[in-house]
Structures are given as structure tokens and as C-alpha cells.
Design an enzyme around this catalytic site. Sequence first.
Site, PDB file in Angstrom:
ATOM      1  N   VAL A 188       0.822  -1.212   0.000  1.00 49.81           N
ATOM      2  CA  VAL A 188       0.000   0.000   0.000  1.00 49.81           C
ATOM      3  C   VAL A 188       0.858   1.265   0.000  1.00 49.81           C
ATOM      4  CG1 VAL A 188      -1.596   1.359   1.433  1.00 49.81           C
ATOM      5  CG2 VAL A 188      -2.050  -1.038   0.994  1.00 49.81           C
ATOM      6  N   PHE A 238      -8.566   1.260  -0.769  1.00 54.34           N
ATOM      7  CA  PHE A 238      -9.365   0.178  -1.356  1.00 54.34           C
ATOM      8  C   PHE A 238      -8.659  -0.500  -2.532  1.00 54.34           C
ATOM      9  CE2 PHE A 238     -12.291   3.248   0.577  1.00 54.34           C
ATOM     10  CZ  PHE A 238     -12.980   2.419   1.448  1.00 54.34           C
ATOM     11  N   LEU A 239      -7.382  -0.169  -2.779  1.00 57.79           N
ATOM     12  CA  LEU A 239      -6.711  -0.752  -3.950  1.00 57.79           C
ATOM     13  C   LEU A 239      -6.609  -2.266  -3.822  1.00 57.79           C
ATOM     14  CD1 LEU A 239      -3.637  -1.697  -3.066  1.00 57.79           C
ATOM     15  CD2 LEU A 239      -3.131   0.693  -3.334  1.00 57.79           C
ATOM     16  N   GLU A 263      -4.250  -5.582  -4.955  1.00 57.21           N
ATOM     17  CA  GLU A 263      -2.964  -5.980  -5.517  1.00 57.21           C
ATOM     18  C   GLU A 263      -3.219  -6.532  -6.912  1.00 57.21           C
ATOM     19  OE1 GLU A 263      -0.932  -8.592  -2.779  1.00 57.21           O
ATOM     20  OE2 GLU A 263      -1.361  -7.229  -1.140  1.00 57.21           O
ATOM     21  N   LYS A 292     -14.136   0.856   5.835  1.00 59.46           N
ATOM     22  CA  LYS A 292     -13.165  -0.082   5.261  1.00 59.46           C
ATOM     23  C   LYS A 292     -13.459  -1.522   5.713  1.00 59.46           C
ATOM     24  CE  LYS A 292      -9.558  -1.875   3.403  1.00 59.46           C
ATOM     25  NZ  LYS A 292      -9.405  -2.126   1.980  1.00 59.46           N
ATOM     26  N   GLY A 328     -15.291 -21.036  -5.637  1.00 60.50           N
ATOM     27  CA  GLY A 328     -13.962 -21.645  -5.682  1.00 60.50           C
ATOM     28  C   GLY A 328     -13.515 -22.096  -4.308  1.00 60.50           C
ATOM     29  N   CYS A 335      -5.734  -9.158   3.268  1.00 64.80           N
ATOM     30  CA  CYS A 335      -6.800  -8.268   3.739  1.00 64.80           C
ATOM     31  C   CYS A 335      -8.024  -8.993   4.275  1.00 64.80           C
ATOM     32  CB  CYS A 335      -7.183  -7.301   2.625  1.00 64.80           C
ATOM     33  SG  CYS A 335      -5.857  -6.128   2.294  1.00 64.80           S
ATOM     34  N   ARG A 389       0.613 -14.248   1.258  1.00 65.76           N
ATOM     35  CA  ARG A 389       0.135 -14.196   2.638  1.00 65.76           C
ATOM     36  C   ARG A 389      -1.293 -14.737   2.703  1.00 65.76           C
ATOM     37  NH1 ARG A 389       1.696  -8.015   4.107  1.00 65.76           N
ATOM     38  NH2 ARG A 389       0.887  -7.709   2.011  1.00 65.76           N
TER      39      ARG A 389
HETATM   40  P1  NAD Z   1       3.167  -4.608   4.015  1.00 65.10           P
HETATM   41  O1  NAD Z   1       3.531  -5.607   5.042  1.00 65.10           O
HETATM   42  O2  NAD Z   1       3.425  -4.902   2.577  1.00 65.10           O
HETATM   43  O3  NAD Z   1       3.861  -3.200   4.349  1.00 65.10           O
HETATM   44  C1  NAD Z   1       3.968  -2.655   5.616  1.00 65.10           C
HETATM   45  C2  NAD Z   1       5.332  -1.992   5.714  1.00 65.10           C
HETATM   46  O4  NAD Z   1       5.404  -1.217   6.901  1.00 65.10           O
HETATM   47  C3  NAD Z   1       6.486  -2.979   5.786  1.00 65.10           C
HETATM   48  O5  NAD Z   1       7.375  -2.741   4.711  1.00 65.10           O
HETATM   49  C4  NAD Z   1       7.129  -2.711   7.135  1.00 65.10           C
HETATM   50  O6  NAD Z   1       8.539  -2.890   7.139  1.00 65.10           O
HETATM   51  C5  NAD Z   1       6.754  -1.253   7.330  1.00 65.10           C
HETATM   52  N1  NAD Z   1       6.866  -0.772   8.731  1.00 65.10           N
HETATM   53  C6  NAD Z   1       6.555  -1.412   9.880  1.00 65.10           C
HETATM   54  N2  NAD Z   1       6.817  -0.626  10.936  1.00 65.10           N
HETATM   55  C7  NAD Z   1       7.283   0.540  10.456  1.00 65.10           C
HETATM   56  C8  NAD Z   1       7.724   1.740  11.043  1.00 65.10           C
HETATM   57  N3  NAD Z   1       7.731   1.915  12.375  1.00 65.10           N
HETATM   58  N4  NAD Z   1       8.149   2.736  10.249  1.00 65.10           N
HETATM   59  C9  NAD Z   1       8.159   2.596   8.904  1.00 65.10           C
HETATM   60  N5  NAD Z   1       7.751   1.472   8.290  1.00 65.10           N
HETATM   61  C10 NAD Z   1       7.327   0.454   9.036  1.00 65.10           C
HETATM   62  O7  NAD Z   1       1.600  -4.313   4.244  1.00 65.10           O
HETATM   63  P2  NAD Z   1       0.543  -3.770   3.152  1.00 65.10           P
HETATM   64  O8  NAD Z   1       0.000  -4.899   2.373  1.00 65.10           O
HETATM   65  O9  NAD Z   1       1.121  -2.595   2.442  1.00 65.10           O
HETATM   66  O10 NAD Z   1      -0.609  -3.276   4.122  1.00 65.10           O
HETATM   67  C11 NAD Z   1      -0.482  -2.105   4.918  1.00 65.10           C
HETATM   68  C12 NAD Z   1      -1.837  -1.731   5.486  1.00 65.10           C
HETATM   69  O11 NAD Z   1      -2.745  -1.420   4.421  1.00 65.10           O
HETATM   70  C13 NAD Z   1      -2.509  -2.860   6.271  1.00 65.10           C
HETATM   71  O12 NAD Z   1      -3.243  -2.297   7.316  1.00 65.10           O
HETATM   72  C14 NAD Z   1      -3.441  -3.479   5.250  1.00 65.10           C
HETATM   73  O13 NAD Z   1      -4.545  -4.123   5.852  1.00 65.10           O
HETATM   74  C15 NAD Z   1      -3.888  -2.263   4.469  1.00 65.10           C
HETATM   75  N6  NAD Z   1      -4.329  -2.545   3.101  1.00 65.10           N
HETATM   76  C16 NAD Z   1      -3.650  -3.462   2.348  1.00 65.10           C
HETATM   77  C17 NAD Z   1      -4.056  -3.696   1.032  1.00 65.10           C
HETATM   78  C18 NAD Z   1      -3.333  -4.706   0.179  1.00 65.10           C
HETATM   79  O14 NAD Z   1      -3.884  -5.077  -0.869  1.00 65.10           O
HETATM   80  N7  NAD Z   1      -2.148  -5.174   0.547  1.00 65.10           N
HETATM   81  C19 NAD Z   1      -5.133  -2.974   0.490  1.00 65.10           C
HETATM   82  C20 NAD Z   1      -5.778  -2.035   1.285  1.00 65.10           C
HETATM   83  C21 NAD Z   1      -5.369  -1.823   2.597  1.00 65.10           C
END
Ligand code: NAD
Length: 425
Positions: free
Chosen positions: A7, A148-149, A151, A200, A249, A256, A323
Site C-alpha cells: 500500500v 481500497f486498492l 494488488e 473499510k 472456488g 486483507c 500471505r
Molecule cells: P506490508 O507488510 O506490505 O507493508 C507494511 C510496511 O510497513 C512494511 O514494509 C514494514 O517494514 C513497514 N513498517 C513497519 N513498521 C514501520 C515503522 N515503524 N516505520 C516505517 N515502516 C514500518 O503491508 P501492506 O499490504 O502494504 O498493508 C499495509 C496496510 O494497508 C494494512 O493495514 C493493510 O490491511 C492495508 N491494506 C492493504 C491492502 C493490500 O492489498 N495489501 C489494500 C488495502 C489496505
Amino acid sequence: MAGTGYVGLTTGTCFAEIGHEVICCDIDKEKIDLLNKGEIPIFEPGLKELVKKNVNAARLSFTTDLKQAVRDSDVIFIAVGTPPKHNGEADLSYVENVAKDIGAAMNGYKLIVEKSTVPVETGKWIKKTIQAHNIHGFEFDVASNPEFLREGSAIKDFLEPDRIVIGVENEKAEKILKEIYEPINAPMIVTDLNSAEIIKHAANSFLSMKISFINAIANVCELAGADVKMVAKGIGHDKRIGRHFLDAGIGYGGYCFPKDLQAFVNISNKLGYDFKLLKEVESINENQRKMFVEKIRNTLWNLKEKEIGVLGLSFKPNTDDIREAPSIQIINELQKDGAKIKAYCPGGMENAKKILKDIKLCSNAYEVCENSYALLIITEWEDFANLDFDKVKHLMKRPLIIDGRNMFEPKVLKSLGFEYECIGR
Ligand code: NAD
């Protein structure tokens, strides 16, 4: 941008693309070093080019120094992980750590925006935490702007969203966020903080519910000899229902839906509401995987020493993210019965190496087919749609395809000489 994961990196890059100056920050030094060398730590179509373009235009930079990044910024987005704890509650320690660092680094007014998916009332805690560390008492606001993106289509989802949600406590924060999103043409829903946080969780819960609903229908179809694809088409044309998220499926996975549902059930419970509907959504989802493994056992009888081919490891196509992918649970179950697993995934192989033990990772789908007693379709990557089935049949020990994503037409595969099992048809 505090947190440069799926994100943080995508939204940070897209904010730069629409003209803002963005500093992406992460505690993972390896990730930041990689980005500073022009490499991308995740697989996301189009992202590498967009990062390069915005770094070259001096609108995007990467650092591990969060405090300096805070001092240099007017607005700080929190995009760190919010993984589940053992009891299903969201682990908000990463959010808290960032809030502490932001508080300690304050050097003037800042708007702090939650982008991570967090339980309702997290904004209140972020505010208290910043306040406690903001010893000089600089003014700040906290807002919520859930992401809301998806991957695999993250850039398009960010730049052309269905809507933008902002939860704010005053006009100043609202004005700043409206300015930031000004170049994006989408309806903006302005709410209070708590409502934005719930939006959300409610959105992800509703989508998961649609998936579990069609999976439950698939189970009835299977018992009745009906075809769930036809049923999905038949109900999906109704505009009140819609065709999206009605693909039966082996259920949802990923970073998420599973964790956000658990967190929502948990926070609702804490607030005094037993969200039984969502518990059933989770239970149907869990059951889909178990039933898939049963299907394999029922078709192959003994699994011991049998080679089984797996196509697709990532939790969905066009991502490297594994994941909470259904593949992990299914492979682990088959291995318990002594099956030998071979797998190929166009995106998820590198991450799979870190998690899945004792499996042979192949360089293409045909290598997976060689001497396999069954070919399992776990993720519906487009690459698998155009397999040369004559070749597949000759390579396999037994021409059996068990399709967890209903990618193929049963009649067609049967006419090509395959035994074909799928979901709800
Ligand atoms: P991710 O694990 O890919 O990224 C999180 C990052 O935060 C990691 O790189 C980690 O090293 C970093 N981090 C942790 N502590 C930190 C700190 N103190 N300072 C700086 N960086 C730090 O997770 P993600 O998939 O990007 O998801 C992040 C959030 O967004 C989650 O709450 C998730 O639920 C939400 N979200 C994810 C998606 C998705 O499709 N992945 C979509 C919408 C919302």
C-alpha cells in the site's frame, strides 16, 4: 508515507504521479536500499516504471529515517502493517510505533492520516499517542483515509477509484485532503473518523460475504447437479446484486479479507455486538479449502508418494503475495498425507520458497504436469488459460485436473480426455 509495503509504495508513488512530493519511509533497510537502487521489492504491474519516472522527476524518494521524513512533511500517511494477533484482534503495535515517532519528531502543524486498515477508534489512540510524545505541543490533526486498492491492479485502483473516503474532525483536515486528491476524479465521501474506519471493514466484510455466499450456493449446486456459474450469471445480472465477487472456488485469502474480517468480528464483540453473520462467512471460507482437499482424496484414494502438481501459489493472480493464500493450507494438508508436491506460479515463487517446505518449484506449468497424478488449479492466472492440453495429457501420469477456480469448461476438458473436477458444477 510511513510504511513502504504494497500500500505505502503504491500510494506514495501515485501521490507523486499526481504532482506531490513524497518521501516513502520504511524500517526495512533492505527494502529501502533496493528502492534506492531502482529495484522494486514487490510484483505489481506498472509500478517499477512509475517509481522510476517519479524518482527521476525528483518527486519521490526513499529513506529509513522516519523522524527526518516527518520533519520534512506537512502530511504523514500511516501505511504500516496491521497483522492479526492470535485472538484475531488487529496488532496495532506498528501503528503505535509510528505514532510515537511522529509525536517525537513534530516541528510544526502536521496532518496524520491513517491509510492502514484499522479497527474503529484507532484514530483516537493515534491522537493520544502523538499528544504524549509531542512535548513542544505543536498543533496536529488525525484523519482516516482507508485504502481500497487491489494488488494486481493497484495503480489503476488508486488513480481511478470508485470513491475516496476521508474521515476528519475539522475543516482544516478536510481541506488539506481535498487538495491532495484534487487531481483524482472520483466521488469523495467525507465522514467522521469512526465512520471512515468502519467503512473499510464493512466493505471488506461485504465482499467476503459475497464470496462465501456463492460458495455456499456452489455446494448446493453440486448436490443438486446444477451449475454455479450459470446461477452466478443469473443472479449477477440483477443490478441490486451485481456480478462481481460471485466466483465460486476455494475461497478468499490474502493479507486483507481474512485478517480484516477477524478484526471486525473482534472489535464488534468488544463494543458489545456478536457478529454471527461474519463468523459464518469465515467458517464457509475455511470449509471450501477442506472440501477441496477431500475432493482430491476422494479422487486419488491414497496420496502417499503420489506426485501432485499445483498451478498457482499467490493468493490471487497478478501478485507475488502469498500471505494467507489458500495454496499454503492445501499443500500442507496434502503433504500430511505423504503427497509429493510440485508447483509453478508466475508470481508467487520467491515468496513461496520462504514459507513452503519440501516442495519442488518448477520453471513452468508443463514441468509441473510431468508424472503428476493430478493437476490442481489453485490460482486463476491468465497464463494457465491457454495450456496445450494435448501436451499436458501426455505428460501426466493420470489425466486428472482438479480445478479450485472453475477456470475451464467441464465439457471441453472431458472431451479432451481429462477427468475434470471443479467447484459447484
Ligand atoms: P506490508 O507488510 O506490505 O507493508 C507494511 C510496511 O510497513 C512494511 O514494509 C514494514 O517494514 C513497514 N513498517 C513497519 N513498521 C514501520 C515503522 N515503524 N516505520 C516505517 N515502516 C514500518 O503491508 P501492506 O499490504 O502494504 O498493508 C499495509 C496496510 O494497508 C494494512 O493495514 C493493510 O490491511 C492495508 N491494506 C492493504 C491492502 C493490500 O492489498 N495489501 C489494500 C488495502 C489496505
